[in-house]
Write a protein that holds these residues in place. Sequence first.
Motif, PDB file in Angstrom:
ATOM      1  N   GLY A 263     -75.558  53.829 -40.368  1.00 34.32           N
ATOM      2  CA  GLY A 263     -74.922  54.072 -39.084  1.00 34.32           C
ATOM      3  C   GLY A 263     -75.127  52.906 -38.147  1.00 34.32           C
ATOM      4  O   GLY A 263     -75.910  52.004 -38.435  1.00 34.32           O
ATOM      5  N   PRO A 264     -74.410  52.917 -37.015  1.00 31.00           N
ATOM      6  CA  PRO A 264     -74.528  51.813 -36.061  1.00 31.00           C
ATOM      7  C   PRO A 264     -75.837  51.872 -35.276  1.00 31.00           C
ATOM      8  O   PRO A 264     -76.610  52.826 -35.407  1.00 31.00           O
ATOM      9  CB  PRO A 264     -73.320  52.038 -35.133  1.00 31.00           C
ATOM     10  CG  PRO A 264     -73.058  53.496 -35.210  1.00 31.00           C
ATOM     11  CD  PRO A 264     -73.445  53.935 -36.592  1.00 31.00           C
TER      12      PRO A 264
ATOM     13  N   THR B 189     -70.699  42.392 -34.862  1.00 31.24           N
ATOM     14  CA  THR B 189     -71.101  41.399 -35.870  1.00 31.24           C
ATOM     15  C   THR B 189     -71.447  42.097 -37.183  1.00 31.24           C
ATOM     16  O   THR B 189     -71.050  41.658 -38.268  1.00 31.24           O
ATOM     17  CB  THR B 189     -72.332  40.599 -35.382  1.00 31.24           C
ATOM     18  OG1 THR B 189     -72.067  40.142 -34.067  1.00 31.24           O
ATOM     19  CG2 THR B 189     -72.636  39.424 -36.283  1.00 31.24           C
ATOM     20  N   ASP B 190     -72.178  43.210 -37.107  1.00 33.55           N
ATOM     21  CA  ASP B 190     -72.605  43.910 -38.326  1.00 33.55           C
ATOM     22  C   ASP B 190     -71.404  44.472 -39.103  1.00 33.55           C
ATOM     23  O   ASP B 190     -71.435  44.559 -40.329  1.00 33.55           O
ATOM     24  CB  ASP B 190     -73.562  45.066 -37.982  1.00 33.55           C
ATOM     25  CG  ASP B 190     -74.874  44.587 -37.358  1.00 33.55           C
ATOM     26  OD1 ASP B 190     -75.206  43.395 -37.507  1.00 33.55           O
ATOM     27  OD2 ASP B 190     -75.562  45.406 -36.703  1.00 33.55           O
ATOM     28  N   SER B 191     -70.349  44.852 -38.372  1.00 34.75           N
ATOM     29  CA  SER B 191     -69.190  45.471 -39.026  1.00 34.75           C
ATOM     30  C   SER B 191     -68.195  44.451 -39.556  1.00 34.75           C
ATOM     31  O   SER B 191     -67.375  44.780 -40.411  1.00 34.75           O
ATOM     32  CB  SER B 191     -68.443  46.382 -38.043  1.00 34.75           C
ATOM     33  OG  SER B 191     -69.318  47.304 -37.487  1.00 34.75           O
ATOM     34  N   THR B 192     -68.235  43.239 -39.026  1.00 34.07           N
ATOM     35  CA  THR B 192     -67.203  42.262 -39.402  1.00 34.07           C
ATOM     36  C   THR B 192     -67.734  41.145 -40.297  1.00 34.07           C
ATOM     37  O   THR B 192     -66.969  40.291 -40.725  1.00 34.07           O
ATOM     38  CB  THR B 192     -66.572  41.624 -38.143  1.00 34.07           C
ATOM     39  OG1 THR B 192     -67.618  41.073 -37.335  1.00 34.07           O
ATOM     40  CG2 THR B 192     -65.809  42.650 -37.336  1.00 34.07           C
TER      41      THR B 192
ATOM     42  N   LEU C 175     -71.362  46.757 -42.175  1.00 34.10           N
ATOM     43  CA  LEU C 175     -71.515  48.172 -41.860  1.00 34.10           C
ATOM     44  C   LEU C 175     -70.163  48.852 -42.059  1.00 34.10           C
ATOM     45  O   LEU C 175     -69.165  48.433 -41.471  1.00 34.10           O
ATOM     46  CB  LEU C 175     -71.941  48.342 -40.398  1.00 34.10           C
ATOM     47  CG  LEU C 175     -71.863  49.765 -39.831  1.00 34.10           C
ATOM     48  CD1 LEU C 175     -72.867  50.694 -40.513  1.00 34.10           C
ATOM     49  CD2 LEU C 175     -72.107  49.758 -38.327  1.00 34.10           C
ATOM     50  N   LEU C 176     -70.128  49.862 -42.913  1.00 37.47           N
ATOM     51  CA  LEU C 176     -68.904  50.644 -43.094  1.00 37.47           C
ATOM     52  C   LEU C 176     -69.296  52.043 -43.544  1.00 37.47           C
ATOM     53  O   LEU C 176     -70.445  52.275 -43.911  1.00 37.47           O
ATOM     54  CB  LEU C 176     -67.972  49.974 -44.124  1.00 37.47           C
ATOM     55  CG  LEU C 176     -68.559  49.538 -45.467  1.00 37.47           C
ATOM     56  CD1 LEU C 176     -68.727  50.702 -46.415  1.00 37.47           C
ATOM     57  CD2 LEU C 176     -67.647  48.493 -46.107  1.00 37.47           C
ATOM     58  N   ILE C 177     -68.333  52.939 -43.479  1.00 37.79           N
ATOM     59  CA  ILE C 177     -68.609  54.306 -43.926  1.00 37.79           C
ATOM     60  C   ILE C 177     -68.279  54.367 -45.407  1.00 37.79           C
ATOM     61  O   ILE C 177     -67.112  54.207 -45.784  1.00 37.79           O
ATOM     62  CB  ILE C 177     -67.772  55.337 -43.147  1.00 37.79           C
ATOM     63  CG1 ILE C 177     -68.014  55.183 -41.637  1.00 37.79           C
ATOM     64  CG2 ILE C 177     -68.108  56.754 -43.600  1.00 37.79           C
ATOM     65  CD1 ILE C 177     -67.163  56.109 -40.772  1.00 37.79           C
ATOM     66  N   ALA C 178     -69.293  54.560 -46.250  1.00 38.64           N
ATOM     67  CA  ALA C 178     -69.034  54.652 -47.690  1.00 38.64           C
ATOM     68  C   ALA C 178     -68.066  55.815 -47.929  1.00 38.64           C
ATOM     69  O   ALA C 178     -68.133  56.841 -47.240  1.00 38.64           O
ATOM     70  CB  ALA C 178     -70.349  54.871 -48.448  1.00 38.64           C
ATOM     71  N   GLU C 179     -67.183  55.629 -48.898  1.00 38.49           N
ATOM     72  CA  GLU C 179     -66.131  56.620 -49.156  1.00 38.49           C
ATOM     73  C   GLU C 179     -66.683  58.032 -49.352  1.00 38.49           C
ATOM     74  O   GLU C 179     -66.107  59.007 -48.903  1.00 38.49           O
ATOM     75  CB  GLU C 179     -65.404  56.218 -50.434  1.00 38.49           C
ATOM     76  CG  GLU C 179     -63.922  56.087 -50.291  1.00 38.49           C
ATOM     77  CD  GLU C 179     -63.327  55.532 -51.557  1.00 38.49           C
ATOM     78  OE1 GLU C 179     -63.460  56.191 -52.599  1.00 38.49           O
ATOM     79  OE2 GLU C 179     -62.744  54.419 -51.483  1.00 38.49           O
ATOM     80  N   ASP C 180     -67.821  58.093 -50.044  1.00 36.85           N
ATOM     81  CA  ASP C 180     -68.384  59.409 -50.371  1.00 36.85           C
ATOM     82  C   ASP C 180     -69.525  59.809 -49.434  1.00 36.85           C
ATOM     83  O   ASP C 180     -70.318  60.692 -49.760  1.00 36.85           O
ATOM     84  CB  ASP C 180     -68.868  59.424 -51.834  1.00 36.85           C
ATOM     85  CG  ASP C 180     -69.711  58.216 -52.185  1.00 36.85           C
ATOM     86  OD1 ASP C 180     -69.711  57.235 -51.409  1.00 36.85           O
ATOM     87  OD2 ASP C 180     -70.387  58.243 -53.232  1.00 36.85           O
ATOM     88  N   ALA C 181     -69.596  59.186 -48.257  1.00 36.30           N
ATOM     89  CA  ALA C 181     -70.660  59.552 -47.312  1.00 36.30           C
ATOM     90  C   ALA C 181     -70.243  60.765 -46.487  1.00 36.30           C
ATOM     91  O   ALA C 181     -69.060  60.947 -46.174  1.00 36.30           O
ATOM     92  CB  ALA C 181     -70.959  58.379 -46.381  1.00 36.30           C
TER      93      ALA C 181
END
Length: 232
Positions: free
Chosen positions: A14-15, A187-190, A196-202
């Motif tokens: 998470g952020p 910065t963390d997301s790009t 940082l991203l939401i895993a598909e199965d999270a």
Amino acid sequence: MITSPAPCVIAIDGPAASGKSSVARALARRLGFAYVNSGAFYRVATACVLARGIDPTDADAVAAALGGAEVIAGLRAENGGESFLQLDGHAPTEEALRAAAVNAGVSAVASVPAVRALLTARLRALAEETAPASGFPGTVMEGRDIGSAVFPHTPFKFYIDASAEVRAQRRAAQGGGQDEIAARDRTDSTRRASPLLIAEDAHVIDSSRLTIDGVVGEIIGRLKLKGFAIAS
Ligand code: DC
């Protein structure tokens, strides 16, 4: 009894200031699992870079400095199995890890692929070797890329979010140095390496209106559905 592939890892991503550290620590205590705070690892790396007078945005210098560092990572049994990291003998205090200079530099240091490779290997070893050898039945690991890159095969992935306002309030209440959490999140997301991203199965939980116990309760409910036997 837990029915899950070995090693048993619960990934909590998470952020910044989403509440995931408090949740991950409480969940680990509840389950008797080791607790690994991967963000603290990136903070130790940043403190080490700063102590050497290196600019955190100089990726080559950061990679060169940390590539040769002596790395000691482990779990503190006396502290309920919480992770620690020492780099070249640097073991900054909790307070030093929250300093404004570390907050400002950590996203740049964490975007260096060599740093991620070094720390990812250590994080994996903690859950795969250290935790079982220390008698922990599993590990709760929190960060940004645990479910997407460090342990992509774990079936237990959670993404904790909260509104920007709530996150800013939580960070202010925690004290520590100035922390531009929106800039860090950007910065963390790009970044190219394991953003940082939401895993598909999270399973995504918005913690804005929930207490720590409320989020832990929701996670435990999901874990039970996935085959965990947890005493209530
Ligand atoms: O969780 P935290 O705010 O203490 O993390 C500090 C920084 O470390 C965060 O801005 C990005 C980086 N980080 C990362 O890149 N990957 C992780 N698994 C954990 C943290």
